[in-house]
Design a protein around this motif. Sequence first.
Motif, PDB file in Angstrom:
ATOM      1  N   ILE A 154       0.847  -1.199   0.000  1.00 37.99           N
ATOM      2  CA  ILE A 154       0.000   0.000   0.000  1.00 37.99           C
ATOM      3  C   ILE A 154       0.880   1.246   0.000  1.00 37.99           C
ATOM      4  CG2 ILE A 154      -1.660   1.338   1.376  1.00 37.99           C
ATOM      5  CD1 ILE A 154      -2.800  -1.475   2.255  1.00 37.99           C
ATOM      6  N   ALA A 155       1.968   1.195   0.759  1.00 34.93           N
ATOM      7  CA  ALA A 155       2.908   2.326   0.772  1.00 34.93           C
ATOM      8  C   ALA A 155       3.491   2.550  -0.624  1.00 34.93           C
ATOM      9  CB  ALA A 155       4.028   2.083   1.789  1.00 34.93           C
ATOM     10  N   ALA A 156       3.764   1.462  -1.348  1.00 36.38           N
ATOM     11  CA  ALA A 156       4.275   1.593  -2.722  1.00 36.38           C
ATOM     12  C   ALA A 156       3.227   2.241  -3.623  1.00 36.38           C
ATOM     13  CB  ALA A 156       4.677   0.222  -3.264  1.00 36.38           C
ATOM     14  N   LEU A 157       1.965   1.855  -3.462  1.00 39.30           N
ATOM     15  CA  LEU A 157       0.891   2.474  -4.246  1.00 39.30           C
ATOM     16  C   LEU A 157       0.751   3.958  -3.915  1.00 39.30           C
ATOM     17  CD1 LEU A 157      -1.827  -0.333  -4.118  1.00 39.30           C
ATOM     18  CD2 LEU A 157      -0.390   0.319  -6.065  1.00 39.30           C
ATOM     19  N   GLU A 158       0.969   4.303  -2.648  1.00 36.05           N
ATOM     20  CA  GLU A 158       0.931   5.723  -2.255  1.00 36.05           C
ATOM     21  C   GLU A 158       2.083   6.486  -2.908  1.00 36.05           C
ATOM     22  OE1 GLU A 158      -0.935   6.433   2.035  1.00 36.05           O
ATOM     23  OE2 GLU A 158       0.733   5.007   2.088  1.00 36.05           O
ATOM     24  N   ARG A 159       3.279   5.899  -2.891  1.00 33.56           N
ATOM     25  CA  ARG A 159       4.437   6.553  -3.512  1.00 33.56           C
ATOM     26  C   ARG A 159       4.220   6.794  -5.005  1.00 33.56           C
ATOM     27  NH1 ARG A 159       7.162   3.077  -0.232  1.00 33.56           N
ATOM     28  NH2 ARG A 159       7.578   1.610  -1.915  1.00 33.56           N
ATOM     29  N   LEU A 160       3.499   5.868  -5.653  1.00 33.14           N
ATOM     30  CA  LEU A 160       3.202   5.997  -7.074  1.00 33.14           C
ATOM     31  C   LEU A 160       2.052   6.973  -7.339  1.00 33.14           C
ATOM     32  CD1 LEU A 160       3.464   2.224  -8.032  1.00 33.14           C
ATOM     33  CD2 LEU A 160       5.044   4.050  -8.713  1.00 33.14           C
ATOM     34  N   GLY A 161       1.422   7.437  -6.259  1.00 35.76           N
ATOM     35  CA  GLY A 161       0.308   8.378  -6.410  1.00 35.76           C
ATOM     36  C   GLY A 161      -0.978   7.718  -6.856  1.00 35.76           C
TER      37      GLY A 161
END
Length: 164
Positions: free
Chosen positions: A112-119
Amino acid sequence: MQQFSNQEIAELKSRIDQIHDLLASRGDEAEAGFTGPANGNDAPRSALLNQVSFTIHVRRIRRSHFGTSELSGPIWDMMLDLVLADTHGRALSASDLATGAGVPLSSGLRMIAALERLGLAQRSIDASDRRRSIVRLTDSGSDRMTSYFDKVGSAWQTNRAAAA
């Protein structure tokens, strides 16, 4: 369980991509008139080749549409769950996403953190239970998923027309 280094994983992924490319090129040969031995099973074999080729094509669309980001496996499952939730006006918790993707909560939180970083997604605290975090697609994530599925739909129509 054996642990693999990042380099070994990258090499395996590269080999898998080479195999996929080989299968796709064989599918192109079949479409160009290549036929194997006539054994009465050409129609099911042709349908299988068409499905495999289309699946590879969709994977390539996803890779080119989302850039170098690795939206595959459980992370892709999370994105699909988020699209469905968004479409139905539902909210999903981080634990819902991890469970749906079949990963432990700790791994799910990293994804989920990776999805947040990708916007593509954003987390917020659940107003009714402050221990839970709610995950939603961002406007950008929603737009990118919509345009991705538009491209897949166009590819599907082209594939159906070519098969007819």
